[in-house]
Design an enzyme around this catalytic site. Sequence first.
Site, PDB file in Angstrom:
ATOM      1  N   LYS A 192       0.831  -1.216   0.000  1.00  0.00           N
ATOM      2  CA  LYS A 192       0.000   0.000   0.000  1.00  0.00           C
ATOM      3  C   LYS A 192       0.859   1.257   0.000  1.00  0.00           C
ATOM      4  O   LYS A 192       0.450   2.296  -0.525  1.00  0.00           O
ATOM      5  CB  LYS A 192      -0.972  -0.026   1.176  1.00  0.00           C
ATOM      6  CG  LYS A 192      -0.321  -0.087   2.556  1.00  0.00           C
ATOM      7  CD  LYS A 192      -0.154   1.255   3.215  1.00  0.00           C
ATOM      8  CE  LYS A 192       0.582   1.135   4.536  1.00  0.00           C
ATOM      9  NZ  LYS A 192       0.655   2.411   5.275  1.00  0.00           N
ATOM     10  N   THR A 249      -3.983   5.285   3.458  1.00  0.00           N
ATOM     11  CA  THR A 249      -2.653   5.756   3.078  1.00  0.00           C
ATOM     12  C   THR A 249      -2.679   6.536   1.773  1.00  0.00           C
ATOM     13  O   THR A 249      -1.911   7.493   1.602  1.00  0.00           O
ATOM     14  CB  THR A 249      -1.685   4.558   2.964  1.00  0.00           C
ATOM     15  OG1 THR A 249      -1.739   3.809   4.175  1.00  0.00           O
ATOM     16  CG2 THR A 249      -0.260   5.006   2.748  1.00  0.00           C
TER      17      THR A 249
END
Length: 332
Positions: A192, A249
Site C-alpha cells: 500500500k 494511506t
Amino acid sequence: MSGHVAVLGAGSWGTAFAKILADAGREVTIWARRAPVAEAIRSQGRNPEYLPDLRLPDRVTATGDAVEAISGAEVVVLAVPSQTLRGNLAEWAGHLAPDATLVSLMKGIELGTTKRMSEVIVEAAKVAANRVVVVSGPNLAPEIAAGQPAATVVAGTDVARATLVQNSVTTPYFRPYTNDDVIGCELGGAVKNVIALSYGMATAMGFGDNTRAMLITRGLAETARLGVALGADPLTFAGLAGMGDLVATCSSPLSRNRTFGEHLGRGESLEQAQAATRQTAEGVKSCLAIRDLARSHGVEMPITEQVERVCHEGVDPRLAVPALMSRTTKPE
C-alpha cells in the site's frame, strides 16, 4: 500482562502506539535513537520530533539505551525503519527475554532478501515464528494520537500471543481484530505504501477521482495477486490490513508516502522530495524489493513497476502514466 512493554523506535507510529499501550493500562518504555528525544519524553512527556503536541500518559517513559528498554519486557514492539531492522536486531537479540513476544509495526520488504519483516525478525533474532505478531491497518498516527476511533489487525500464528497483544492495545478509541494471516497482513501493509506513492503523483499531476479510484482498486488487485502467490488468504485484502490500510494511506494528506508521491508528481527529484518531507517514505525503498519479489514469483505488478521506474530510474511521472495505460488489456 504484568511486565512492561518496550517500544523500540520513537517515530510517529511508535510514539502513538506507546500511548495506546499506556491507555490500555501497560507500563511502557520507548527507546529513542537520539538522546534528546528520550530526555524530552522523560521530562516533558512529549516527543519533540514526532507528534510534539501529544502529551504522553505518565505510564510512558523513555531511554536512549535499547538494552535498558528491552530488559524484562514481556512484549517488545519493533517500530524502526524496515531497512534498519536486521542491523538493529543483531545488537538487541541477545537481550530479549526467552519467551518475549515480538510485535512488528513495520511495513516494508527487505532489500536484497525480499523478506517480510516477520521473516527478518525470525532470522535476525533467532526466534520461532510463532513468537512474532504483526500489527497492520489504517493507522495514521496523528489521528490515533488525538484519540479518534480506529481499528487494526493483530496477526500471528500463535493465537494466545495474538490475543495477548490484542488485549494490550484495546482502548475506547482503538479496536484490534486478530487474524492468523501474517503473510497477507504484511504484504498489504508493504505494497500500500507503493500504491500511495502513485496516488500522490496522480494527485499532484491534477488527475481526478476516476484515476485515483483506478489506482486504489488496481493496486489492491496486484497486491492480492502477489499475496495469493505467497500463500496469503485473499479475503485479508478486503479487510482492514488490505483495503482499509490502502484507502487511508492513499487518501490522507497525513500519509508520508502519498505526500512523497506528490513531490515526485510535481517534478521534484528523489533527493528534493526526501528533503521536503523529512520522514521515511517506506514505499520508496520497498518498491524495489516488492518488484523483485513479484518477478521471482511470476506476478505482474504494473503500478509497482512504474513507481520503481520513477523513484529509481529517473523516469518522468508524466511518462509513467501512458506506460501504465498502454499495457495489453486483460479480463479483470
